[in-house]
Design a protein around this motif. Sequence first.
Motif, PDB file in Angstrom:
ATOM      1  N   HIS A  85      21.468   5.269   3.299  1.00  0.00           N
ATOM      2  CA  HIS A  85      21.116   4.757   4.632  1.00  0.00           C
ATOM      3  C   HIS A  85      22.228   3.895   5.202  1.00  0.00           C
ATOM      4  N   ALA A 115       5.268   0.591   1.965  1.00  0.00           N
ATOM      5  CA  ALA A 115       6.386   1.203   2.684  1.00  0.00           C
ATOM      6  C   ALA A 115       7.207   0.180   3.483  1.00  0.00           C
ATOM      7  N   THR A 174      13.344   3.734  -4.903  1.00  0.00           N
ATOM      8  CA  THR A 174      13.906   4.093  -3.593  1.00  0.00           C
ATOM      9  C   THR A 174      14.980   3.111  -3.128  1.00  0.00           C
ATOM     10  N   SER A 229      11.646   7.328   7.455  1.00  0.00           N
ATOM     11  CA  SER A 229      11.971   8.286   6.400  1.00  0.00           C
ATOM     12  C   SER A 229      11.401   7.830   5.057  1.00  0.00           C
ATOM     13  N   ILE A 230      11.394   6.530   4.820  1.00  0.00           N
ATOM     14  CA  ILE A 230      10.770   6.009   3.599  1.00  0.00           C
ATOM     15  C   ILE A 230       9.288   6.348   3.586  1.00  0.00           C
ATOM     16  N   GLN A 288      12.443  12.086   2.027  1.00  0.00           N
ATOM     17  CA  GLN A 288      13.074  10.938   2.681  1.00  0.00           C
ATOM     18  C   GLN A 288      14.406  11.329   3.331  1.00  0.00           C
ATOM     19  N   ASN A 331       9.757  13.515  -3.327  1.00  0.00           N
ATOM     20  CA  ASN A 331       9.826  12.185  -2.726  1.00  0.00           C
ATOM     21  C   ASN A 331      11.170  11.942  -2.040  1.00  0.00           C
ATOM     22  N   LEU A 332      12.240  12.004  -2.808  1.00  0.00           N
ATOM     23  CA  LEU A 332      13.562  11.707  -2.257  1.00  0.00           C
ATOM     24  C   LEU A 332      14.011  12.787  -1.274  1.00  0.00           C
ATOM     25  N   GLY A 341       8.491  10.076   2.556  1.00  0.00           N
ATOM     26  CA  GLY A 341       8.530  10.486   1.160  1.00  0.00           C
ATOM     27  C   GLY A 341       7.589   9.734   0.255  1.00  0.00           C
ATOM     28  N   ASN A 342       7.253   8.509   0.625  1.00  0.00           N
ATOM     29  CA  ASN A 342       6.413   7.673  -0.230  1.00  0.00           C
ATOM     30  C   ASN A 342       4.990   7.666   0.309  1.00  0.00           C
ATOM     31  N   TYR A 379       3.762  14.690   9.920  1.00  0.00           N
ATOM     32  CA  TYR A 379       3.868  14.276   8.521  1.00  0.00           C
ATOM     33  C   TYR A 379       2.672  14.717   7.696  1.00  0.00           C
ATOM     34  N   THR A 410      15.505  -1.661   1.254  1.00  0.00           N
ATOM     35  CA  THR A 410      16.499  -0.609   1.451  1.00  0.00           C
ATOM     36  C   THR A 410      17.460  -0.941   2.585  1.00  0.00           C
TER      37      THR A 410
END
Length: 308
Positions: free
Chosen positions: A307, A115, A299, A262-263, A242, A238-239, A266-267, A77, A122
Amino acid sequence: MKPAVCVLGLAARHGRLLLVAGLLTGLLLPALAQAMRPWLPELVAGLMFVAALRIGPRQALGAVRELPAVVGLVLVYQLALPLALAGAFWAAGLGGTAVATALVLMTAASPISGAPNLAVLTGGDPAPALRLLIVATVLLPLTVLPVFLVAEGLGGAGAVLAAAGRLLMVILLAASAAFALRHLALKAPQPPTIAALDGLSALAMSIVVIGLMSEAGPTLVARPAEFAGWLALACTANLGAQVAAALLLKRTRFDDQRIGLSIAAGNRNIALFLVALPPEITTPLLVFIGCYQVPMYLTPLILRRFHA
């Protein structure tokens, strides 16, 4: 129950609304955002303190011991990905541009402290995001150094070492102070106290985002096309990160953890570099950083169905 705990517990229950309120406040009240801008390094350090206070030393150290495999994911990452991007921008002759610097710093950053909360909102398990956050934050001073050395526009070796040193100092001071307070006053926090800490985190994030929007609001009014371009870049980065992480983690050992992981992909806490890099580097990136908060805080609304 103490009134402060009740108020913070209420803030925790309405954390998503608080984040959106902070986002809108930063956009609609540019004078307030500009007034908070000089205090961004201190606000970001305070946010790290709150996150470390919520996690606690026992959970932090336990997560590191129990999940050494997460280290490999962190290296992908926040080391392999930014190095690959830096190399691609260099090959394309775009190294050192504002867009290149923004994306390289974004991918070099550790996940945001919120996060795990985003994972809950989410529909996922917050534990994987929390574990990744802890390991990534611990390794950040080590992974960021080669990225700073390779990426263009971040200064020479001396500036890189100084920035990495400041970053490490902020992390150590914030975590040490929070862990000390946790040991002295919050050894075994009960659920209402944990909820109060979640509310404090939501409040802190909603306050910090106002200052982070200091350039986004004026740019939206004065140069809407430029704002739209930065917003499109921020949302795509960002998206897109993710969605890509969620698809790539499927059918791996992280399959059942992919929502939180995955969150976290991107964040990223790009705002943390505001305390490590000089203003001449970070000021041109404030529009991107402000726009980046939009997909971050939205998000749960945007990707919950994906998801599910």
